[in-house]
Design an enzyme around this catalytic site. Structure first.
Site, short mmCIF file in Angstrom:
data_model
loop_
_atom_site.label_atom_id
_atom_site.label_comp_id
_atom_site.label_asym_id
_atom_site.label_seq_id
_atom_site.Cartn_x
_atom_site.Cartn_y
_atom_site.Cartn_z
N CYS A 1 -4.98 -0.96 -17.61
CA CYS A 1 -4.62 -2.03 -16.66
C CYS A 1 -3.93 -3.20 -17.35
CB CYS A 1 -5.87 -2.53 -15.94
SG CYS A 1 -6.68 -1.24 -14.98
N ARG B 1 0.82 -1.20 0.00
CA ARG B 1 0.00 0.00 0.00
C ARG B 1 0.86 1.26 0.00
NH1 ARG B 1 -4.66 2.38 0.82
NH2 ARG B 1 -4.78 4.11 2.27
N ARG C 1 -17.48 -2.79 4.44
CA ARG C 1 -18.11 -1.53 4.01
C ARG C 1 -18.59 -1.64 2.56
NH1 ARG C 1 -15.75 4.00 2.72
NH2 ARG C 1 -13.74 2.98 2.59
N CYS D 1 -13.40 -5.58 -3.94
CA CYS D 1 -12.79 -4.62 -4.86
C CYS D 1 -11.27 -4.72 -4.76
CB CYS D 1 -13.18 -3.19 -4.50
SG CYS D 1 -14.95 -2.88 -4.43
#
Lengths: 101, 382
Positions: free
Chosen positions: B80, B16, B188, B199
């Site tokens: 992508c 991340r 969430r 996702c």
């Protein structure tokens, strides 16, 4: 460039030569290359799919005549419902169409 | 015809927050791939480098860090699918006899680009000020598929569980903590029916792959892995009225199967473009791995027997390996190369002989169909 939004809803373009309908508006017809395009007001549609989440409530709306657009709903809509554009602060929302014009 | 072979590859850890220099991370990964292939940088005839947001002269910047100039260097951007297409380009040069060896690089640093869902490019579905996120686009597709009974919310959750389970065996995957179906469903809501855990994430990472002609492929001492067939195209221009009857993936996959002379039943291991859990189920059908409505059962079978092919996304997929967009295609190819050479460690699929990668990108046409790139790789038995 032609604005995609006016004070009441969306603007699409239709080719005078071949009838091709496009959103957002184009300056040349993507089908035949013609430069003569007419603006078409897009005001009504039918909800095809709805999703809710961090972006609010967004629907895929079938406006008829061969045009699908994505846009925010002003209410908790469901597939099959008739909707109509409204413009708030230059932003287009789709609200429940309860008849009228 | 000259054939193209994969002879080595590497990925960085996908993460991340990459704190170091992006080019140094990428160059380190390229070094790892070259070592894996047993080649010095000077032995590389061609560099094809891919990044979407990594700036101009990317390939040259990395080549400079590898100490090599004086050879063709190409920079390639195709959303992508960037580095999957870069590998295709490199293979074409090798097949044409213009290069004997090629270094394919893909890298991206996305985590610094804000916390919001990534917005799609302008297209027929968007309008001024109303561009929507990728999650919303996929969610709207998924809503229709749910309504048509093609899969359930639980099937979507199990895709995320499966890919997380597999990622536990991949030390470079971003997300390796096991998940339960309930955790995925309770996460969430990003865009219903897609929860956060359905996702893919905005990751940082780099991947590199070394391709070579037949002569050089025998020197690695490993089983030889041939890039047997590849096909790439963009989706059809739509009139904005409806979805394609035949998804672009199905067309491209058919072309690849035909070129390679194999069918979906022959494929042992697949890395496909699960940008969202719903996409994985949709692509099973397009790639011929499951019949319409059969995706849920395939996921169950993979969870039950994770070493027996066909296995999809053994490296964790985009959902759990992470999705640094320019690095994804090459990372998929690295995973398949490891699987076919028996070097996949705890996630090894037994006797994997035929592998496939599938990468999508962009939204100028239909959903993710600016590009669809499919590669078929085969282990050649001596």
């Amino acid at each position: 460039m032609i604005a995609a939004v006016d004070d009441q809803g969306l603007i699409a373009t239709r080719c005078a030569a071949c009838g091709d309908l496009r959103f957002p508006p184009r300056l040349r017809c993507p089908s035949c290359g013609a430069a003569e395009l007419q603006c078409v007001a897009v005001r009504c549609g039918t909800v095809r799919n709805v999703t809710r989440g961090v972006s609010g409530t967004i629907a895929e709306i079938d406006t008829g005549e061969g045009l699908l657009v994505l846009g925010p709903l002003s209410y908790d809509g469901a597939p099959g419902q008739a909707v109509r554009t409204m413009v708030e602060d230059g932003r287009v929302l789709w609200s429940a169409d309860i008849g009228g014009s | 015809m000259v054939n193209a072979f994969v002879i080595g590859g590497a990925t960085s850890p996908f993460s991340r927050q990459h704190t170091g220099d992006f080019d140094d991370l990428t160059a380190a990964t390229a070094w790892d791939a070259l070592r894996d292939a047993g080649l010095e940088p000077a032995a590389i005839d061609l560099v094809v480098a891919g990044t979407v947001h990594g700036g101009e002269g990317f390939g040259q910047r990395i080549a400079a860090r590898l100490g090599i100039g004086g050879r063709p260097i190409l920079n390639l951007e195709n959303a992508c699918a960037t580095s999957a297409v870069a590998a295709h380009e490199a293979a074409l040069w090798i097949r044409a006899g213009e290069a004997r060896t090629a270094l394919v690089i893909g890298a991206e640093a996305l985590s610094g680009r804000g916390g919001k869902p990534v917005a799609t490019s302008h297209s027929a579905y968007d309008y001024e000020g109303h561009g929507v996120s990728w999650a919303v686009r996929y969610a709207l597709h998924a809503q229709e598929d749910l309504r048509l009974g093609r899969y359930t919310r639980e099937d979507l959750a199990r895709v995320a569980v499966k890919n997380r389970t597999f990622a536990a065996g991949n030390p470079h995957a971003q997300f390796r903590t096991p998940l339960t179906e309930q955790e995925v469903l309770d996460a969430r809501m990003i865009a219903s029916p897609l929860t956060l855990l359905m996702c893919s994430a905005k990751s940082d990472g780099a991947s590199a792959l070394v391709l070579a002609d037949a002569q050089r492929s025998v020197r690695t001492g490993r089983p030889r892995v041939q890039l047997s067939a590849s096909s790439m195209r963009s989706g059809q221009l739509l009139d904005g009225t409806s979805r394609l009857h035949v998804p672009i993936t199905a067309e491209v996959a058919r072309a690849v199967y035909e070129k390679a002379g194999v069918g979906p039943d022959d494929v042992d291991v697949v890395e496909l473009h699960d940008a969202f859990a719903s996409a994985e189920l949709e692509h099973y059908v397009s790639l011929g791995l499951a019949a319409e409505g059969g995706g849920g059962r395939l996921v169950e079978a993979m969870l039950k027997s994770p070493r027996t092919g066909p296995i999809v996304n053994p490296g964790g997929g985009l959902l759990s390996r992470g999705h640094p967009i320019g690095a994804t295609g090459a990372a998929q190819l690295v995973e398949i190369y490891r699987q076919l050479t028996g070097a996949a460690g705890p996630r090894q699929v037994e006797d994997a002989r035929i592998g496939l990668t599938h990468t999508m990108g962009g939204t100028e046409f239909e959903l993710e169909s600016n590009v669809c790139m499919v590669h078929l790789l085969e282990r050649l038995d001596a």
